[in-house]
Motif scaffolding. Structure first.
Motif, PDB file in Angstrom:
ATOM      1  N   UNK A  28      18.677  47.995  36.526  1.00 46.03           N
ATOM      2  CA  UNK A  28      18.438  47.657  37.818  1.00 46.03           C
ATOM      3  C   UNK A  28      17.454  46.338  37.497  1.00 46.03           C
ATOM      4  N   UNK A  29      17.202  46.039  36.458  1.00 51.56           N
ATOM      5  CA  UNK A  29      16.250  44.966  36.161  1.00 51.56           C
ATOM      6  C   UNK A  29      16.772  43.697  36.584  1.00 51.56           C
ATOM      7  N   UNK A  30      15.805  42.833  37.240  1.00 49.35           N
ATOM      8  CA  UNK A  30      16.454  41.669  37.851  1.00 49.35           C
ATOM      9  C   UNK A  30      16.326  40.537  36.939  1.00 49.35           C
ATOM     10  N   UNK A  31      15.988  40.732  35.571  1.00 53.33           N
ATOM     11  CA  UNK A  31      16.071  40.014  34.630  1.00 53.33           C
ATOM     12  C   UNK A  31      17.600  39.854  34.019  1.00 53.33           C
ATOM     13  N   UNK A  32      18.380  40.998  34.086  1.00 53.88           N
ATOM     14  CA  UNK A  32      19.606  41.317  33.694  1.00 53.88           C
ATOM     15  C   UNK A  32      20.656  40.628  34.632  1.00 53.88           C
ATOM     16  N   UNK A  33      21.478  39.342  33.937  1.00 54.10           N
ATOM     17  CA  UNK A  33      22.438  38.849  34.719  1.00 54.10           C
ATOM     18  C   UNK A  33      23.718  38.585  33.889  1.00 54.10           C
ATOM     19  N   UNK A  34      24.616  38.214  34.911  1.00 51.93           N
ATOM     20  CA  UNK A  34      26.022  37.801  34.229  1.00 51.93           C
ATOM     21  C   UNK A  34      25.872  36.500  33.805  1.00 51.93           C
ATOM     22  N   UNK A  35      27.034  36.121  33.012  1.00 48.08           N
ATOM     23  CA  UNK A  35      27.004  34.911  32.453  1.00 48.08           C
ATOM     24  C   UNK A  35      28.564  34.432  32.993  1.00 48.08           C
ATOM     25  N   UNK A  36      28.301  33.207  33.568  1.00 45.76           N
ATOM     26  CA  UNK A  36      29.426  32.406  33.939  1.00 45.76           C
ATOM     27  C   UNK A  36      29.936  31.125  32.929  1.00 45.76           C
ATOM     28  N   UNK A  53      48.589  26.068  41.251  1.00 47.14           N
ATOM     29  CA  UNK A  53      48.829  27.036  40.108  1.00 47.14           C
ATOM     30  C   UNK A  53      47.635  28.091  40.193  1.00 47.14           C
ATOM     31  N   UNK A  54      47.557  29.270  39.223  1.00 52.97           N
ATOM     32  CA  UNK A  54      46.640  29.994  39.046  1.00 52.97           C
ATOM     33  C   UNK A  54      45.701  29.649  38.204  1.00 52.97           C
ATOM     34  N   UNK A  55      44.091  29.562  38.388  1.00 53.34           N
ATOM     35  CA  UNK A  55      43.245  29.314  37.475  1.00 53.34           C
ATOM     36  C   UNK A  55      42.403  30.640  37.117  1.00 53.34           C
ATOM     37  N   UNK A  56      42.248  30.768  35.926  1.00 56.98           N
ATOM     38  CA  UNK A  56      41.526  32.279  35.548  1.00 56.98           C
ATOM     39  C   UNK A  56      40.404  31.844  34.783  1.00 56.98           C
ATOM     40  N   UNK A  57      39.339  32.560  34.582  1.00 63.91           N
ATOM     41  CA  UNK A  57      38.013  32.526  33.800  1.00 63.91           C
ATOM     42  C   UNK A  57      37.464  33.892  33.650  1.00 63.91           C
ATOM     43  N   UNK A  58      36.591  34.051  32.780  1.00 63.71           N
ATOM     44  CA  UNK A  58      35.900  35.183  32.527  1.00 63.71           C
ATOM     45  C   UNK A  58      34.309  34.973  32.933  1.00 63.71           C
ATOM     46  N   UNK A  81      40.808  28.575  52.155  1.00 64.60           N
ATOM     47  CA  UNK A  81      42.191  28.824  51.481  1.00 64.60           C
ATOM     48  C   UNK A  81      42.033  29.117  50.380  1.00 64.60           C
ATOM     49  N   UNK A  82      41.065  29.601  49.697  1.00 67.48           N
ATOM     50  CA  UNK A  82      41.023  30.161  48.213  1.00 67.48           C
ATOM     51  C   UNK A  82      41.374  31.631  48.322  1.00 67.48           C
ATOM     52  N   UNK A  83      42.167  31.733  47.129  1.00 58.99           N
ATOM     53  CA  UNK A  83      42.419  33.545  47.317  1.00 58.99           C
ATOM     54  C   UNK A  83      41.910  33.846  45.789  1.00 58.99           C
ATOM     55  N   UNK A  84      41.232  34.886  45.639  1.00 54.54           N
ATOM     56  CA  UNK A  84      40.559  35.471  44.424  1.00 54.54           C
ATOM     57  C   UNK A  84      40.871  36.874  44.143  1.00 54.54           C
ATOM     58  N   UNK A  85      41.207  37.273  43.025  1.00 55.50           N
ATOM     59  CA  UNK A  85      41.327  38.531  42.229  1.00 55.50           C
ATOM     60  C   UNK A  85      40.223  38.714  41.117  1.00 55.50           C
ATOM     61  N   UNK A  86      39.636  39.818  41.546  1.00 52.43           N
ATOM     62  CA  UNK A  86      38.575  40.198  40.682  1.00 52.43           C
ATOM     63  C   UNK A  86      38.782  41.493  39.633  1.00 52.43           C
ATOM     64  N   UNK A 109      33.139  42.058  29.669  1.00 55.34           N
ATOM     65  CA  UNK A 109      33.683  40.946  30.924  1.00 55.34           C
ATOM     66  C   UNK A 109      34.661  41.296  31.817  1.00 55.34           C
ATOM     67  N   UNK A 110      34.698  40.613  32.741  1.00 52.99           N
ATOM     68  CA  UNK A 110      35.845  40.698  33.982  1.00 52.99           C
ATOM     69  C   UNK A 110      36.470  39.516  34.025  1.00 52.99           C
ATOM     70  N   UNK A 111      37.698  39.495  34.280  1.00 55.32           N
ATOM     71  CA  UNK A 111      38.562  38.418  34.529  1.00 55.32           C
ATOM     72  C   UNK A 111      38.859  38.255  36.120  1.00 55.32           C
ATOM     73  N   UNK A 112      38.581  36.913  36.218  1.00 52.85           N
ATOM     74  CA  UNK A 112      38.938  36.299  37.728  1.00 52.85           C
ATOM     75  C   UNK A 112      39.736  35.295  37.739  1.00 52.85           C
TER      76      UNK A 112
END
Length: 482
Positions: A28-36, A53-58, A81-86, A109-112
């Motif tokens: 729960x350390x605030x310095x730990x973050x996700x990378x885009x 068309x679908x755009x995907x990223x990690x 109008x954006x549709x998102x799958x996480x 990682x997770x894919x979006x």
């Protein structure tokens, strides 16, 4: 016995490692973050009300410990109008356009996935829209990923039939689904700046008459409807075969196309067999580029091409099967990049199978016909057929074909030397970028086509509207130093 012991040991070790993984520390350390991958995911320009068309990223966790996301949500719901799958979970309306309690282990990682179907822009020019994908971490940190697109209103035609004389003005782009049919007796006129975007499988069938009225600064454009990119440096628009192309049927005559850009089709233009006594197609100051079939296929028709570029096709760039075809100040280049078995730049034949197609005239003046192969020009006639004419002539042209010992009906020809200069054809032009699939067939300063033409009273400018001098260059582009 030793093998059983080894397998048992590996099984115990696997169970132990799995247990350790399940007990991974989530900080729960605030310095730990996700990378885009980026702070903004761009959808480029898209048509409003048309699904993209679908755009995907990690999204990566490189923080050194596990991270829990209390909530991942679309800030504006579905207003933009954006549709998102996480990570396999759709951010639906019933779920409030959000997902809760997503864990991302260290080094994982997770894919979006993101798609967009926007509302109308309600303006003539593209409009920018944005939304934010919010990652609310267990630590209280809020990370934001921006979703960005430009939306453009377009008129949509589905299996449209033109039954009366119709003029289309360039107020907004037109997306064509299915077929665009011009019935016999009707004329469809496309004014300067009009762009038709053809969906996959769509094409134009002309039984009546087509007139395109582009200008040097404002071409009429016919292309596929994909505005996105295959890679960052490669738009889908540079890939061939997105739409069917244009077909002028048997009783279609007096078609005139000025300053028109036709590209990335299957067959650019097909002219069905007609009376050679009546003009079928006049193509002026135009371009047919990057086709997955033929560039222009003329079957026993009267066709004239002037100041035009026919380039990069899987089959022949220009295929003449009988009839009357005049080629003046044209650049015909075969550098199709997707298949080594590409066709010729120019093929003219007086037969196909068992059928005879008399070539009353094929005339090429002040033109360039070149490509990758040692021979890109074929004049085909059956050896046992002396009655079916194959009448041709070439005057003041640059040709990539073996030089005959006694050239027949050929005067003022520049023959490319394929043995000593195998890449001479490509050196005529400014840019042949096969990585980005970008081609600029304007003349290079070292091309032998410069100042090699004869003065023609009826062609005073080139395809770009540049004045030709008293030593005109071959092809559709007059050389100009940048």
């Amino acid at each position: 016995m030793k093998r059983i012991f080894l397998i048992s040991t590996l099984f115990v070790l696997t169970v132990w490692l799995t247990a350790c993984s399940d007990n991974e520390d989530f900080s729960a350390d605030a310095s730990r973050r996700l990378t885009f991958v980026s702070d903004t995911i761009r959808m480029d320009t898209v048509f409003s009300r048309i699904p993209t068309s679908t755009k995907s990223f990690w999204v990566y966790n490189r923080s050194g410990s596990g991270i829990r996301c209390r909530n991942i949500r679309l800030e504006n719901g579905n207003q933009m109008g954006f549709r998102v799958n996480v990570d396999g979970i759709y951010l639906s309306q019933s779920a409030g356009y959000q997902v809760n309690d997503i864990e991302v282990r260290n080094g994982d990682s997770i894919r979006v996935f993101v798609e967009l179907t926007s509302t109308a822009a309600n303006q003539a020019t593209p409009k920018e829209i944005e939304d934010n994908l919010i990652f609310q971490l267990e630590s209280g940190v809020r990370q934001t990923l921006r979703l960005n697109a430009w939306i453009w209103d377009a008129e949509v035609w589905r299996d449209k039939v033109v039954r009366t004389d119709t003029v289309i003005r360039a107020e907004k782009p037109v997306i064509v689904y299915g077929s665009l049919k011009v019935e016999e007796g009707a004329t469809l006129t496309l004014t300067a700046g009009t762009t038709l975007y053809f969906h996959d499988g769509a094409g134009m069938d002309v039984f009546g008459t087509l007139k395109t009225q582009g200008t040097p600064d404002n071409n009429v454009v016919m292309r596929g409807d994909r505005l996105d990119r295959m890679f960052d440096n490669l738009p889908y628009d540079r890939i061939s075969g997105h739409w069917e192309g244009i077909r002028f049927h048997e009783h279609s005559y007096h078609n005139v196309m000025d300053y028109t850009d036709i590209h990335s089709a299957k067959n650019g233009i097909v002219c069905d067999s007609s009376s050679v006594e009546t003009p079928k197609l006049l193509l002026r100051n135009s371009m047919i580029h990057n086709c997955k079939g033929y560039g222009l296929k003329s079957i026993h028709s009267q066709v004239k091409l002037s100041n035009s570029q026919l380039s990069n096709t899987l089959h022949d760039c220009l295929y003449v099967l009988g009839g009357v075809v005049d080629v003046v100040h044209c650049t015909i280049t075969q550098f199709y990049p997707f298949d080594a078995e590409r066709g010729a730049a120019l093929t003219c034949s007086n037969y196909e199978g068992d059928y005879k197609y008399p070539v009353d005239r094929l005339s090429c003046i002040n033109s360039i016909v070149t490509g990758y192969a040692d021979n890109v020009i074929y004049l085909l006639s059956r050896k046992d057929d002396t009655d079916t004419p194959l009448n041709y002539s070439f005057s003041h042209c640059l040709l990539r074909t073996p030089q005959p010992e006694e050239p027949k009906n050929m005067t003022g020809i520049i023959w490319e030397n394929t043995k000593e200069e195998p890449f001479e054809g490509s050196k005529n032009f400014r840019t042949l970028d096969t990585d980005r699939l970008y081609y600029d067939f304007r003349l290079d300063s070292l091309s032998r086509a410069v100042d090699s033409g004869e003065v023609l009273d009826d062609i005073k400018t080139d395809r770009l509207g540049i004045a030709r001098d008293d030593k005109p260059d071959l092809g559709c582009y007059e050389y100009r130093k940048e």
